[in-house]
Design an enzyme around this catalytic site. Structure first.
Site, PDB file in Angstrom:
ATOM      1  N   ASP A  65       0.815  -1.217   0.000  1.00  0.00           N
ATOM      2  CA  ASP A  65       0.000   0.000   0.000  1.00  0.00           C
ATOM      3  C   ASP A  65       0.848   1.267   0.000  1.00  0.00           C
ATOM      4  O   ASP A  65       0.618   2.185   0.805  1.00  0.00           O
ATOM      5  CB  ASP A  65      -0.935   0.024   1.219  1.00  0.00           C
ATOM      6  CG  ASP A  65      -1.679  -1.277   1.424  1.00  0.00           C
ATOM      7  OD1 ASP A  65      -2.010  -1.925   0.423  1.00  0.00           O
ATOM      8  OD2 ASP A  65      -1.941  -1.637   2.590  1.00  0.00           O
ATOM      9  N   GLU A  86     -11.184  -0.851  -3.124  1.00  0.00           N
ATOM     10  CA  GLU A  86     -10.493  -0.210  -2.006  1.00  0.00           C
ATOM     11  C   GLU A  86      -9.246   0.501  -2.531  1.00  0.00           C
ATOM     12  O   GLU A  86      -9.004   0.550  -3.740  1.00  0.00           O
ATOM     13  CB  GLU A  86     -10.110  -1.250  -0.946  1.00  0.00           C
ATOM     14  CG  GLU A  86      -9.152  -2.317  -1.437  1.00  0.00           C
ATOM     15  CD  GLU A  86      -8.910  -3.416  -0.413  1.00  0.00           C
ATOM     16  OE1 GLU A  86      -9.699  -3.532   0.537  1.00  0.00           O
ATOM     17  OE2 GLU A  86      -7.931  -4.168  -0.573  1.00  0.00           O
TER      18      GLU A  86
END
Length: 516
Positions: A40, A208
């Site tokens: 991420d 997401e």
């Protein structure tokens, strides 16, 4: 002591892009820029410097801070929370995202609340991107969980927080929401607006990892879909666009725009950045060769804008070459400084270890829990050898010091020494067994070696002189470490000290040699 670490016989068998001679060479930016377990990743440019961070999950220190002048060469300069987690949070430190305005840097991040146990998006801020950061606590924590916060100004300049409602945790859809931030950027005001949810087949149970950018009058919303992590992952990246931040949003008919290939698996959850008019997504992906054993690595992938004003990646997949020179990630730590380096990690379920460096030794305070105190480093390959030399003569009674491959504090394989013995410890789902043990003749120092092939098979040996190795026998000769990686993390190789709280183990070195 000189240590010979030649690998036993296995159990089973970044370059610049070329250009035509008539044109100047064009640097290829598609490459691994955050090698190792850095999921991420986020990136932003402040002045003439790029700043990056990444998920740390259950490892401290929390949220590394990297700086770079060119997007390719990164220096680790600190952490957002260097010593302990914020008081309100317990775990799941995911998805940091930078936002900078008016001379102040904000870090929006995900963590799990101690009260109620829900996942929340929170914010910390600093006068300088390198910190120190002051935490301001949660902004939103829905019943299903709120994750992956990203700050984005709308077309009027009002700043909004965009986040995902974690509905997949309870078999529901995963709406992406936006809500305005107050002038201090520390609380939400007004009403939340749903932007879109997972409603296309390839997205599977979720969307997401929002990252937004504005280009030629459009808002572009890069997002990830499907299963992020582990051996069965099928993550990919999509994009949607809108003239207004609050929509309506149009998903690209060619989604996913970034998907797997033979080298990189499950690319997703990244942030857009720009350099000299060229556009990039800094995102994570698993290397096919090492996959979950190393974890999700930070890749830079260049994209262009097509005639229809949509972003396009070459072959709709990461073009970064596989890492081949694994020797650049070798470690030869002789503890010559006065403190452990920023690369060292520890489980956040325990306090920051008492680790001091002096006189060429690491002094690691022991702990009585499971493996004891753990300080580890990220791995970069699934095949490697590691070793450490311990001060065996001065090891306190009932204190064990050693070397371990650690998935988390509940899953590990370790070779330890203590009470005149060397032992192999097998820790799985919190249950610990001693698989082998041998008595050792008294000696001043003892060197322990761990070897692993493909992230799965392990052998252990010890040496009293750093050159002659005595293997530890096990029933199957090698041990299976397939169970080690958690669903969202790679394996660490670590030093451990287990024993009474007032005892200390001393380590003379820490060595890792990688192979492809």
């Amino acid at each position: 002591m000189s240590i010979e670490l030649e690998m036993s016989a296995p159990l089973t068998p970044v370059s610049l892009g070329a250009a035509p001679q008539t044109f100047p060479a064009r640097t290829t930016y598609d490459r691994v820029v955050l090698p190792g377990d850095f999921p991420d990743p986020t990136v932003t440019k402040i002045g003439d410097t790029y700043w990056a961070s990444a998920t740390t999950a259950e490892w401290g220190a929390i949220f590394p801070i990297f700086s770079s002048k060119n997007l390719l060469d990164w220096e680790l300069v600190g952490h957002v929370f260097p010593d302990k987690q914020p008081d309100w949070a317990s775990s799941n430190f995911w998805a940091p995202e930078f936002h900078h305005e008016n001379g102040r840097t904000y870090m929006y991040y995900t963590a799990r609340s101690k009260q109620g146990g829900m996942l929340c998006v929170a914010v910390a801020s600093a006068d300088h991107p390198a910190g120190p950061y002051r935490d301001h606590g949660p902004l939103v924590g829905q019943e299903a969980g709120s994750i992956d916060g990203f700050a984005m100004p709308d077309e009027n300049g009002d700043l909004y927080l965009v986040w995902k409602e974690d509905g997949n945790s309870c078999q529901q859809e995963t709406p992406i929401w936006a809500q305005r931030l107050n002038s201090e950027r520390t609380a939400l005001i007004g009403e939340a607006t749903e932007l879109f949810t997972n409603d296309v087949k390839w997205e599977g149970p979720l969307v997401e990892g929002s990252a937004l950018v504005r280009h030629n009058g459009w808002f572009y919303h890069f997002f990830a879909g499907n299963s992020c992590c582990g051996k069965g992952c099928n993550y990919a990246t999509g994009v949607a666009r809108s003239r207004s931040l609050l929509g309506p949003w149009e998903k690209h008919q060619q989604n996913p725009i970034l998907d797997r290939n033979d080298v990189w698996k499950c690319p997703g959850h990244g942030t857009v950045t720009e350099l000299d008019g060229r556009w990039f997504l800094l995102h994570h992906a698993y290397a096919a060769e090492s996959h979950e054993f190393v974890g999700r690595q930070g890749l830079l992938s260049e994209f262009t804008w097509n005639a229809q004003e949509w972003p396009e990646f070459v072959n709709r997949s990461p073009q970064a070459p596989a890492l081949t020179d694994m020797g650049q990630f070798n470690i030869a730590e002789e503890f010559e400084g006065d403190a452990l380096g920023l690369e060292w990690q520890w489980p956040i379920s325990a306090p920051k270890p008492e680790a001091t460096v002096r006189d060429g030794q690491l002094h690691l305070a022991a702990s009585a829990s499971r493996l004891g105190t753990i300080v580890g480093r990220r791995t970069h390959a699934a095949t490697y050898k590691a070793a450490t030399t311990i001060d065996f003569a001065n090891l306190p009674v009932d204190t064990y010091a050693g070397l371990a491959a650690v998935g988390d504090p509940y899953n590990a394989l370790a070779l330890v020494a203590g009470n005149g013995q060397v032992q192999i410890w097998h820790l799985k789902s919190g249950k610990q067994q001693t698989l082998a043990q041998l008595f050792v003749e008294p000696c001043d120092t003892l060197t322990l070696r761990l070897e692993v092939w493909g992230g799965q098979r392990y052998r252990f040996a010890y040496s009293t002189d750093g050159a002659t190795w005595q293997p530890l026998p096990t029933e199957s000769f090698s041990l299976n470490g397939t169970y080690l990686p958690p669903w969202d993390r790679g394996v660490r190789v670590a030093l451990v000290a287990q024993g009474a709280e007032d005892t200390t183990a001393m380590f003379n070195n820490f060595i890792v040699r990688n192979k492809r």
